[in-house]
Design an enzyme around this catalytic site. Structure first.
Site, PDB file in Angstrom:
ATOM      1  N   ASP A   1      -8.447   7.001   8.851  1.00 38.67           N
ATOM      2  CA  ASP A   1      -9.490   5.838   8.402  1.00 38.67           C
ATOM      3  C   ASP A   1      -9.638   4.938   9.521  1.00 38.67           C
ATOM      4  O   ASP A   1     -10.281   3.955   9.504  1.00 38.67           O
ATOM      5  CB  ASP A   1      -9.087   5.195   7.003  1.00 38.67           C
ATOM      6  CG  ASP A   1     -10.235   4.351   6.729  1.00 38.67           C
ATOM      7  OD1 ASP A   1     -11.515   4.736   6.621  1.00 38.67           O
ATOM      8  OD2 ASP A   1      -9.768   3.289   6.329  1.00 38.67           O
TER       9      ASP A   1
ATOM     10  N   HIS B   1     -13.029   3.331   8.618  1.00 41.33           N
ATOM     11  CA  HIS B   1     -12.265   2.133   8.415  1.00 41.33           C
ATOM     12  C   HIS B   1     -12.816   1.550   6.844  1.00 41.33           C
ATOM     13  O   HIS B   1     -13.123   0.498   6.921  1.00 41.33           O
ATOM     14  CB  HIS B   1     -12.250   1.000   9.229  1.00 41.33           C
ATOM     15  CG  HIS B   1     -11.138   0.208   9.197  1.00 41.33           C
ATOM     16  ND1 HIS B   1     -10.483  -0.378  10.253  1.00 41.33           N
ATOM     17  CD2 HIS B   1     -10.508  -0.566   7.933  1.00 41.33           C
ATOM     18  CE1 HIS B   1      -9.350  -1.327   9.906  1.00 41.33           C
ATOM     19  NE2 HIS B   1      -9.492  -1.262   8.277  1.00 41.33           N
TER      20      HIS B   1
ATOM     21  N   ILE C   1       0.864  -1.235  -0.067  1.00 38.36           N
ATOM     22  CA  ILE C   1       0.050  -0.003   0.136  1.00 38.36           C
ATOM     23  C   ILE C   1       0.842   1.366   0.040  1.00 38.36           C
ATOM     24  O   ILE C   1       0.703   2.154  -0.567  1.00 38.36           O
ATOM     25  CB  ILE C   1      -0.902  -0.012   1.461  1.00 38.36           C
ATOM     26  CG1 ILE C   1      -1.930  -1.363   1.071  1.00 38.36           C
ATOM     27  CG2 ILE C   1      -1.748   1.306   1.363  1.00 38.36           C
ATOM     28  CD1 ILE C   1      -2.839  -1.559   2.304  1.00 38.36           C
TER      29      ILE C   1
ATOM     30  N   THR D   1      -4.099   5.507   7.322  1.00 33.54           N
ATOM     31  CA  THR D   1      -5.119   4.458   6.892  1.00 33.54           C
ATOM     32  C   THR D   1      -4.824   3.029   7.252  1.00 33.54           C
ATOM     33  O   THR D   1      -5.271   1.865   6.628  1.00 33.54           O
ATOM     34  CB  THR D   1      -5.481   4.501   5.450  1.00 33.54           C
ATOM     35  OG1 THR D   1      -4.016   4.256   4.814  1.00 33.54           O
ATOM     36  CG2 THR D   1      -5.827   5.630   4.882  1.00 33.54           C
ATOM     37  N   SER D   2      -3.796   3.154   8.195  1.00 29.28           N
ATOM     38  CA  SER D   2      -3.376   1.598   8.460  1.00 29.28           C
ATOM     39  C   SER D   2      -3.892   0.874   9.724  1.00 29.28           C
ATOM     40  O   SER D   2      -4.704   0.351   9.483  1.00 29.28           O
ATOM     41  CB  SER D   2      -1.649   1.687   8.682  1.00 29.28           C
ATOM     42  OG  SER D   2      -1.112   0.531   8.539  1.00 29.28           O
ATOM     43  N   ARG D   3      -3.606   1.206  10.937  1.00 26.69           N
ATOM     44  CA  ARG D   3      -4.125   0.761  12.133  1.00 26.69           C
ATOM     45  C   ARG D   3      -4.169   2.068  13.182  1.00 26.69           C
ATOM     46  O   ARG D   3      -3.133   2.844  13.392  1.00 26.69           O
ATOM     47  CB  ARG D   3      -3.449  -0.294  12.608  1.00 26.69           C
ATOM     48  CG  ARG D   3      -3.529  -1.870  11.952  1.00 26.69           C
ATOM     49  CD  ARG D   3      -5.017  -2.135  12.143  1.00 26.69           C
ATOM     50  NE  ARG D   3      -5.250  -3.554  11.416  1.00 26.69           N
ATOM     51  CZ  ARG D   3      -5.912  -3.690  10.142  1.00 26.69           C
ATOM     52  NH1 ARG D   3      -6.009  -2.439   9.549  1.00 26.69           N
ATOM     53  NH2 ARG D   3      -6.018  -4.543   9.776  1.00 26.69           N
TER      54      ARG D   3
ATOM     55  N   GLU E   1     -11.438   2.024  17.714  1.00 31.61           N
ATOM     56  CA  GLU E   1     -12.654   2.091  16.784  1.00 31.61           C
ATOM     57  C   GLU E   1     -13.339   0.597  17.046  1.00 31.61           C
ATOM     58  O   GLU E   1     -14.605   0.780  16.607  1.00 31.61           O
ATOM     59  CB  GLU E   1     -12.054   1.841  15.484  1.00 31.61           C
ATOM     60  CG  GLU E   1     -11.167   0.499  15.091  1.00 31.61           C
ATOM     61  CD  GLU E   1     -10.453   0.725  13.579  1.00 31.61           C
ATOM     62  OE1 GLU E   1      -9.811   1.572  13.311  1.00 31.61           O
ATOM     63  OE2 GLU E   1     -10.840  -0.366  12.995  1.00 31.61           O
TER      64      GLU E   1
ATOM     65  N   PRO F   1       2.240  -2.189   9.411  1.00 25.86           N
ATOM     66  CA  PRO F   1       1.404  -2.971  10.117  1.00 25.86           C
ATOM     67  C   PRO F   1       1.347  -2.343  11.740  1.00 25.86           C
ATOM     68  O   PRO F   1       2.408  -1.885  12.337  1.00 25.86           O
ATOM     69  CB  PRO F   1       1.653  -4.331  10.007  1.00 25.86           C
ATOM     70  CG  PRO F   1       3.283  -4.346   9.647  1.00 25.86           C
ATOM     71  CD  PRO F   1       3.387  -3.000   8.871  1.00 25.86           C
TER      72      PRO F   1
ATOM     73  N   ASP G   1      11.419   2.346   5.873  1.00 24.85           N
ATOM     74  CA  ASP G   1      10.873   0.936   5.887  1.00 24.85           C
ATOM     75  C   ASP G   1      12.032   0.227   6.461  1.00 24.85           C
ATOM     76  O   ASP G   1      13.132   0.510   6.384  1.00 24.85           O
ATOM     77  CB  ASP G   1      10.463   0.431   4.716  1.00 24.85           C
ATOM     78  CG  ASP G   1       9.696  -0.905   4.819  1.00 24.85           C
ATOM     79  OD1 ASP G   1       8.480  -1.028   4.439  1.00 24.85           O
ATOM     80  OD2 ASP G   1      10.125  -1.854   5.290  1.00 24.85           O
TER      81      ASP G   1
END
Ligand code: NAI
Length: 332
Positions: A259, A296, A155, A233-235, A264, A207, A174
């Site tokens: 998101d 989400h 992503i 928009t990941s976690r 949540e 992640p 990364d």
């Protein structure tokens, strides 16, 4: 194979029923989430199918194995809600859908960024009220800005590529950098601190793990540029919500698009309109004009749903075929 499918919505059912027509799969749909209290619904099922907010810790897994569950099929990419060590101890297989449509999530990420930057959420409401004034709606050009991508997996890479198309400078971090891709795509890897310090826009695509939990906390938010735009928009648990609120209140952060949200579970995916929101931090976040939230939905495209349903069905059938050959087991 009887499969108890937890936390299902109409679109999940439609896509799972339409994915593969194979009479070995018997879906048992439930609209409630998996928890210790609801695990009973998997009685007599060899498999369960779960989503991001189903609880699958050691206690739940212990109950499931006593009920005969042998496989857990996640209909999502992230698996932070499953205790993999416990699943291994109990001999329960866990399968997931590692990649369904990175474009779905990346495009939503960029959609959120554009909307929060150009204040489309506010403009939409104004125009509907016949308020055609523009004050307070000033945004900035993304072209020429520095975008920091944390996590250049499937992503993160697509997001970076889209933003390169906007003529932004894209830097990335990364723990396993893909230098060939970066060179081809015009992306520069930097260390994490430099990424936080240099980015005008930060987008999170790692992640949730022990090392990424609260990746953005009071310390790392302190390194970010004044006026920074943050997109997640990941976690939800990648961001310490209390710290985020403090940095929003101080005016340090320019805008935030989310998101996903730390707490949540039990809120997102539900229609709570007309109910009293019990989460004070969520209620506060929703009052900030420079915060835009979706619940989400980054994965929610027809292509992604079809792919999730296809891969989930194939995962279950592949496992079914395998256990048919193990002594003492029988394929239902
Ligand atoms: P991926 O596994 O392809 O990429 C993750 C990248 O993060 C890898 O390159 C990995 O090396 C890197 N990484 C892992 N730990 C790191 C660390 N501590 N520091 C730096 N880099 C680290 O995953 P993909 O498919 O790109 O998905 C990313 C995340 O997006 C998922 O884990 C999931 O949480 C989230 N997601 C959200 C969706 C939504 O609807 N909002 C839908 C699908 C995924």
């Amino acid at each position: 194979m009887d499969v108890a499918v937890f936390d299902t919505k109409v679109y999940d059912r439609e896509h799972l029923l339409g994915a593969i027509h194979d009479d070995r799969l018997h879906w048992r749909f439930h609209d409630f989430r998996l928890s210790l209290e609801t695990a009973q619904a998997a009685q007599r099922c060899e498999a369960i199918c779960i989503f991001v907010n189903d609880r699958c810790d050691r206690e739940v897994l212990d109950r499931l194995r006593h009920q005969g569950v042998r496989i857990i099929a996640l209909r999502c990419a992230g698996f932070n809600n499953v205790d993999l060590n416990a699943a291994k101890d109990f001999g329960i297989a866990v399968v997931r859908v590692p990649a369904y449509s990175p474009h779905a999530v990346a495009e939503h990420t960029v959609g959120l960024l554009l909307a929060v930057n150009r204040k489309l959420h506010r403009a939409y409401n104004r125009v509907r009220e016949q308020n055609f004034a523009l004050h307070g709606l000033v945004g900035f050009d993304i072209a020429g800005k520095t975008v920091g991508i944390v996590g250049t997996g499937r992503i993160g890479k697509v997001t970076a590529q889209i933003l390169r198309g906007f003529d932004a400078k894209v830097i990335a971090f990364d723990e396993y950098p893909d230098r060939d891709w970066a060179e081809r795509s015009g992306v520069e890897y930097v260390d994490k601190d430099s990424l936080f310090r240099q980015s005008d826009i930060l987008s999170l695509h790692v992640p949730l793990t022990d090392t990424t939990y609260h990746l953005l906390d009071a310390t790392s938010l302190g390194w970010t540029k004044p006026g920074v735009t943050i997109v997640n928009t990941s976690r939800g648990k990648l961001i310490d919500t209390s710290a985020l609120i403090q940095f929003l209140k101080s005016g340090h952060i320019g805008s935030v698009a989310l998101d996903v949200y730390e707490e949540e579970e039990g809120v997102f995916f539900e229609d709570l309109s007309g109910k009293i929101l019990q989460d004070d931090e969520l209620a506060l976040l929703l009052t900030f004009p420079n915060v835009l939230m979706t619940a989400h939905q980054a994965f929610l495209t027809r292509e992604a749903l079809s792919e999730i349903a296809r891969v989930t069905s194939e995962n279950l059938l592949a496992f079914g075929n395998k256990i048919a050959f193990l002594p003492g087991t029988q394929l239902v």
